[in-house]
Design a protein around this motif. Sequence first.
Motif, PDB file in Angstrom:
ATOM      1  N   GLY A 257       7.299  -6.081   9.905  1.00 21.61           N
ATOM      2  CA  GLY A 257       7.410  -6.571  11.265  1.00 21.61           C
ATOM      3  C   GLY A 257       8.559  -7.559  11.391  1.00 21.61           C
TER       4      GLY A 257
ATOM      5  N   MET B  62       1.447   1.515   7.382  1.00 19.07           N
ATOM      6  CA  MET B  62       1.554   1.114   8.787  1.00 19.07           C
ATOM      7  C   MET B  62       0.484   1.743   9.676  1.00 19.07           C
ATOM      8  SD  MET B  62       3.921  -1.080   8.897  1.00 19.07           S
ATOM      9  CE  MET B  62       4.562  -1.627   7.315  1.00 19.07           C
TER      10      MET B  62
ATOM     11  N   ARG C  99       2.575  -5.010   6.914  1.00 17.38           N
ATOM     12  CA  ARG C  99       2.834  -5.128   8.355  1.00 17.38           C
ATOM     13  C   ARG C  99       3.573  -6.419   8.684  1.00 17.38           C
ATOM     14  NH1 ARG C  99      -2.040  -2.356  11.640  1.00 17.38           N
ATOM     15  NH2 ARG C  99      -2.232  -0.495  10.357  1.00 17.38           N
TER      16      ARG C  99
ATOM     17  N   SER D 256      -3.325   1.975  10.454  1.00 18.12           N
ATOM     18  CA  SER D 256      -4.615   1.338  10.172  1.00 18.12           C
ATOM     19  C   SER D 256      -5.713   2.361   9.913  1.00 18.12           C
ATOM     20  CB  SER D 256      -5.017   0.436  11.339  1.00 18.12           C
ATOM     21  OG  SER D 256      -5.119   1.181  12.542  1.00 18.12           O
TER      22      SER D 256
END
Length: 332
Positions: free
Chosen positions: A210, A185, A206, A187
């Motif tokens: 999400g 999660m 993600r 970057s």
Amino acid sequence: MSDFSRRTFLAGTATAAAVASGTTSYAGASDGSPSGARRTRTSIYRQNIGEIELLSITDGATSFPRRQDFVTNRSPEDVAQALQQAFFPTDPITLTFTPVVLKSSGKLIVIDTGLGEAAFKQSNGIGGQFHSNLAVAGYDAGSVDRVLITHFHADHIGGLVTADGKPAFPKSEIWVPAAEYAFWMNSGNMAPDASEAMVANFERARRIFGILGDSVKKFAPEMEVAPGVTSIATHGHTPGHTSFIVTSGSDKVIIQGDVTTHPALFIRHPDWHGFTDVDPVMAEQSRRMLYDRIVAERILVHGFHFPFPSLGHLTREDDGYRLMPIMWNPAP
């Protein structure tokens, strides 16, 4: 290469990559056995661990051309010889995908979810069989109380969502390793020169988590994550890769996820490094730590990519180990 093949290859695991390759086949069609052998498609296997019932439920199997760097610290010739000595074809390689379902203290628990419904549709049933086989076992995703995840590669988290992008286990708590979640999660953990496979892993994690939102809970090592189930840190294959030990009375089984993928290679040669390992040195350390315990305590082990029903014991052999598959017992 089809669009599905390309996207699946970018998953970052050899198994996920192979699911949609042109030479892929599933269990019951082509499993590396002699061409004249009669094969039976089997999807569910039950094993009692004390008062806990364990179900091995297949997500499919795949055959794929062996990469020259399938083992990164050994020559292709060494790899071919190891496969040949174990009576496996040297090319292609065949692996199975086998999630686990536990019935423990009145709870239904899933460990890893396979490639998912989208992969099932896009591969014409080659991969992503878990949800349909779960139904064959007498359960539906809505009856699952908790889902535990070993790590975030496609063949382990793809089944968390439906083909149309909704939670596949709508009434379940989703429990994931905290270290795994934190890595994928963030970057900042993706190097500027990251491969397409790594980028795809980040994007997929993600997207899936999400969708799941607040249903996702994080756990630490050595934590009881379900009745009779405790997490074990086995990092290396991925930064937060986790195994589980299931205990009931005097009976135990370790669900090892991807501590090793191919038994003839990485169990027999624990110092060999797979190209899908994010940190191969740490993966080797975790492998030896876990397998030394399994041997010393004579614990049953389940491997996501072991030959179905994916259960066996380990013994020491020279500088490595050997998998001794369980005696198949068809009784429920």
